[in-house]
Design an enzyme around this catalytic site. Sequence first.
Site, PDB file in Angstrom:
ATOM      1  N   ASP A 237      37.368  -2.636  21.265  1.00  0.00           N
ATOM      2  CA  ASP A 237      38.162  -1.324  20.795  1.00  0.00           C
ATOM      3  C   ASP A 237      39.524  -1.038  20.958  1.00  0.00           C
ATOM      4  OD1 ASP A 237      35.446  -1.224  19.704  1.00  0.00           O
ATOM      5  OD2 ASP A 237      34.759   0.341  21.108  1.00  0.00           O
TER       6      ASP A 237
ATOM      7  N   GLU B 203      33.886   2.228  10.003  1.00  0.00           N
ATOM      8  CA  GLU B 203      34.250   3.066  11.467  1.00  0.00           C
ATOM      9  C   GLU B 203      35.628   2.687  11.693  1.00  0.00           C
ATOM     10  OE1 GLU B 203      31.153   1.521  13.940  1.00  0.00           O
ATOM     11  OE2 GLU B 203      31.984  -0.589  13.928  1.00  0.00           O
TER      12      GLU B 203
END
Length: 513
Positions: free
Chosen positions: A15, A174
């Site tokens: 991420d 997302e």
Amino acid sequence: MHSYDNPVISGFHPDPSVCRVGDDYYLVCSSFEYVPGIPIFHSKDLVHWRQIGNVLDRPEQLPLPLPGTMASRGLYAPTIRHHDGRFWMINTNVSSGGNYIVTAERPEGPWSDPVWLDLSGIDPDLAWEEDGTCWCAFSGPAGGINIARIDPVKGEVLEGPVPTWSGTGLKYPEAPHLYRIGDWWYLLIAEGGTERGHSVSIARARSPRGPWEGAPANPVLSHSGTERTIQSTGHADLVTAPDGTWWMVLLGTRPRGYTPNFQVLGRETFLTPVEWDEDGWPVVAPVAERGPAPGGAWHPFEPRPARDDFDAPALAPHWISPYARPAASWSLTARPGWLTLTATGPTLDRPGHTFVGHRQQHHDCRVTARLDPGAGRGGLSVRMDEAHHYDLEVGDGEVGVVARIGPLHQTVARRPVPPGPLTLAVTIRTTDITSPSPEFAGVEPTGPDTLAFWLGDPDAPDAQPLAELEGRYLSTEVATGFTGRVIGMYATEGTVAFDWFAYESPSDPAPSA
């Protein structure tokens, strides 16, 4: 022209979010249940990265142990930005509190205490208009991307949240990032899930409020269904270099072995170039194992030493522990020049144990440590979570190899050792994979690697091999979750002291991260 190898930050560093300030780049990653929280890296060229600290490194920022945290919970998907002379990091603690913002004048810290936001969801982002209006895009609790206008200093929600563009219809939209580029606002997201279908899509609008138009070529990046060695490409962030070129950092995996393949290092940080077509849409290059590096100066960092002798006044920032690291559980001064670990729990099979570890960052590597068990019990562990770990353990005058695989817990080797300091080693290899035992003749090994456990330095003539275990059981495909292997030192009884710990890869230099 220089070239670079992917991943640019290897091992469990998922991420990624990046920002540039002048000629310097700063990047943060998720840390999940591990503390200190949110590693932060510095680079001068987008290729060579050095960890300069952790954003959340004191109890006032992060309640420890993380309340209600289990493996692969905790801290999800940070975003880092630089605005108005300060660094801003927004993140979700899915185990306690939700979304929060911390700030710092310098990227290495100190970072502020959290300012909490009354926004339910994950993967929050920050973007500012020229007049200072701040927007927060995030993945909402009901699915889909939402956006809200906020006061990031007070943590107040001023408008919204309201639904916005949520991708092309693939699952789990997302990881939103909002950018003002020219006359357009762009909304970059991940969709397709963080497994092999992971992908990157983008939309644009004249205002953060929309309406949004998706790119005709969405998803603009996906390796799904390809034979590329890098898979699960997604959760991306964009950045410009000083020469005006555009780049994308993103997560990906490098699965190995027989179908369905097994990834053991977790989701890593990759780099790929971006161009813009004549209609103003980004064209993202497939993520290559090697490619031409960004232009400009080349700034390699001195590699991190392969061996830590524990002579420094504090632990280096790459050392992590699951859930908590109580002050009473470790010391660099109780026995100067040694890391002393004191047991806080009797087993690695449940939270609450004493463990200090290092991410596995290469497929082929070796960990060696010198320890004095004293009257305690401990050793080296290769960990995915409480239900999936292999341990090389010393206690009660014996050394043993213990495998925990789901509900199975078995000691696979045991032999006596003399009292006093001794050397333990774990080697991990992807060639010459262990052949099956005679009763399984004709069945080929199909896992990603083999883990071998040693009493003594494997290069020494008196080294004693203890056991070899297949690596697939310490993979994401078996253990599930969002993390990768962490190799570390532990104590489950009394006090165990470690004189040094060495992590080496025979084919790659020591990681600079």
